[in-house]
Design a protein around this motif. Structure first.
Motif, mmCIF file in Angstrom:
data_model
loop_
_atom_site.group_PDB
_atom_site.id
_atom_site.type_symbol
_atom_site.label_atom_id
_atom_site.label_comp_id
_atom_site.label_asym_id
_atom_site.label_seq_id
_atom_site.Cartn_x
_atom_site.Cartn_y
_atom_site.Cartn_z
ATOM 1 N N ILE A 151 1.144 -1.127 -0.055
ATOM 2 C CA ILE A 151 -0.202 -0.031 0.053
ATOM 3 C C ILE A 151 0.636 0.994 0.240
ATOM 4 C CG2 ILE A 151 -2.157 1.162 1.053
ATOM 5 C CD1 ILE A 151 -2.428 -1.553 0.236
ATOM 6 N N THR A 152 0.760 2.423 -0.467
ATOM 7 C CA THR A 152 0.909 3.468 -0.656
ATOM 8 C C THR A 152 1.263 3.888 0.613
ATOM 9 O OG1 THR A 152 -0.604 4.902 -1.815
ATOM 10 C CG2 THR A 152 0.439 3.519 -3.276
ATOM 11 N N GLU A 153 2.175 4.881 0.819
ATOM 12 C CA GLU A 153 2.715 6.119 2.272
ATOM 13 C C GLU A 153 1.629 6.725 2.364
ATOM 14 O OE1 GLU A 153 3.713 6.812 5.931
ATOM 15 O OE2 GLU A 153 4.081 5.429 4.463
ATOM 16 N N THR A 154 0.954 7.372 1.072
ATOM 17 C CA THR A 154 0.198 8.420 0.883
ATOM 18 C C THR A 154 -1.223 7.920 1.319
ATOM 19 O OG1 THR A 154 0.868 10.150 -0.526
ATOM 20 C CG2 THR A 154 -1.113 10.293 -0.396
ATOM 21 N N SER A 155 -1.748 6.359 0.982
ATOM 22 C CA SER A 155 -3.044 6.047 0.938
ATOM 23 C C SER A 155 -3.154 5.143 2.569
ATOM 24 C CB SER A 155 -3.283 4.762 0.673
ATOM 25 O OG SER A 155 -4.164 4.166 0.602
ATOM 26 N N LEU A 156 -1.486 5.097 2.941
ATOM 27 C CA LEU A 156 -1.592 4.782 4.726
ATOM 28 C C LEU A 156 -1.939 6.098 5.663
ATOM 29 C CD1 LEU A 156 1.624 2.269 4.503
ATOM 30 C CD2 LEU A 156 -0.900 1.509 4.933
ATOM 31 N N ARG A 157 -1.232 6.986 4.918
ATOM 32 C CA ARG A 157 -1.401 8.104 6.014
ATOM 33 C C ARG A 157 -2.765 8.597 6.187
ATOM 34 N NH1 ARG A 157 3.771 9.936 3.838
ATOM 35 N NH2 ARG A 157 1.873 11.978 1.768
ATOM 36 N N SER A 158 -3.622 8.202 5.129
ATOM 37 C CA SER A 158 -5.163 8.554 5.054
ATOM 38 C C SER A 158 -6.351 7.871 6.022
ATOM 39 C CB SER A 158 -6.029 8.189 3.477
ATOM 40 O OG SER A 158 -5.519 7.341 2.851
ATOM 41 N N GLN A 159 -5.175 6.789 6.071
ATOM 42 C CA GLN A 159 -6.017 6.078 6.140
ATOM 43 C C GLN A 159 -5.494 5.968 8.520
ATOM 44 O OE1 GLN A 159 -5.526 2.148 5.467
ATOM 45 N NE2 GLN A 159 -5.987 2.618 3.176
ATOM 46 N N ARG A 160 -4.932 6.968 8.852
ATOM 47 C CA ARG A 160 -4.146 6.323 10.303
ATOM 48 C C ARG A 160 -5.228 7.791 10.336
ATOM 49 N NH1 ARG A 160 1.909 6.952 8.304
ATOM 50 N NH2 ARG A 160 1.810 4.612 7.925
ATOM 51 N N PRO A 161 -6.040 7.311 11.985
ATOM 52 C CA PRO A 161 -6.425 8.890 13.343
ATOM 53 C C PRO A 161 -5.323 9.932 13.324
ATOM 54 C CG PRO A 161 -6.230 6.165 14.561
ATOM 55 C CD PRO A 161 -5.107 6.338 12.971
ATOM 56 N N LEU A 162 -6.010 10.386 12.866
ATOM 57 C CA LEU A 162 -5.616 12.427 13.534
ATOM 58 C C LEU A 162 -5.717 11.968 14.925
ATOM 59 C CD1 LEU A 162 -7.597 14.485 11.105
ATOM 60 C CD2 LEU A 162 -5.647 13.788 10.175
#
Length: 200
Positions: free
Chosen positions: A188-199
């Motif tokens: 999975i791309t890092e961009t996609s992973l970041r979008s899935q991480r809770p703020l």
């Protein structure tokens, strides 16, 4: 189900156990006959011989059930963990695949009849690469192969440890978690992973 279909199913069930345990060369028709309650001549009448019986088992148990775990290109990590559970529930599946690879098709494609199914999986992977969800520096076919191989880490062909239903529940949860994390980090791309991480 007709009587003919019932007889065929009983033979196939018994043959699935026999081939999964012993492979093609090691399987014995007399043991299949005893397990199924059918005579050897009847088995030959229905299937023509051991090689054709293995083909029928493979088609019924592997090919016909290829979508027992529906593929989701948008959720590769979840798909891998669901495959783990499928392999755990059906130990014959990977053993049949392994025997076919060892005794029949040492190289090349192993699943005649599933070419279009696999092609559709690749198209779905490409679509996810185009939306920057799956890494696009990997060929779609390589993403698919790496995904399947990783999901089978603890399946019957493992060279480390084979998972069984008798293993502690904590072991299964640890492996599922490791599978999901590994697939996500690898594919999975890092961009996609970041979008899935809770703020935070």
């Amino acid at each position: 189900m007709s009587r003919v279909d019932q007889t065929r199913a009983r033979i196939l069930d018994a043959a699935t156990e026999e081939f999964a345990a012993h492979g093609i060369a090691g399987a014995r028709i007399d043991r299949i006959a005893e397990r199924s309650g059918m005579s050897k001549p009847m088995i030959y009448t229905y299937f023509g011989g051991k090689a054709k019986l293995f083909d029928a088992v493979f088609d019924t148990h592997v090919i016909a059930n290829s979508e027992r775990v529906p593929f989701e290109a948008a959720d590769l990590a979840g798909y891998a963990t669901r495959l783990y559970d499928a392999y755990l529930a059906d130990p014959a599946l990977l053993r049949l695949v392994m025997w076919k690879r060892l005794e029949r098709d040492g190289t090349g494609y192993l699943y005649p009849g599933l070419e279009e199914t696999d092609a559709q999986h690749l198209r779905e992977i490409i679509a996810q690469q185009q939306t920057d969800h799956i890494r696009d520096d990997l060929e779609p076919a390589d993403v698919w192969s790496l995904l399947i191989a990783t999901a089978a880490t603890w399946a019957q062909g493992s060279i480390t440890a084979v998972a069984t239903p008798n293993d502690p529940a904590d072991d299964h949860e640890r492996r599922r978690s490791a599978l999901g994390a590994y697939v996500a980090a690898a594919l999975i791309t890092e961009t996609s992973l970041r979008s899935q991480r809770p703020l935070t």
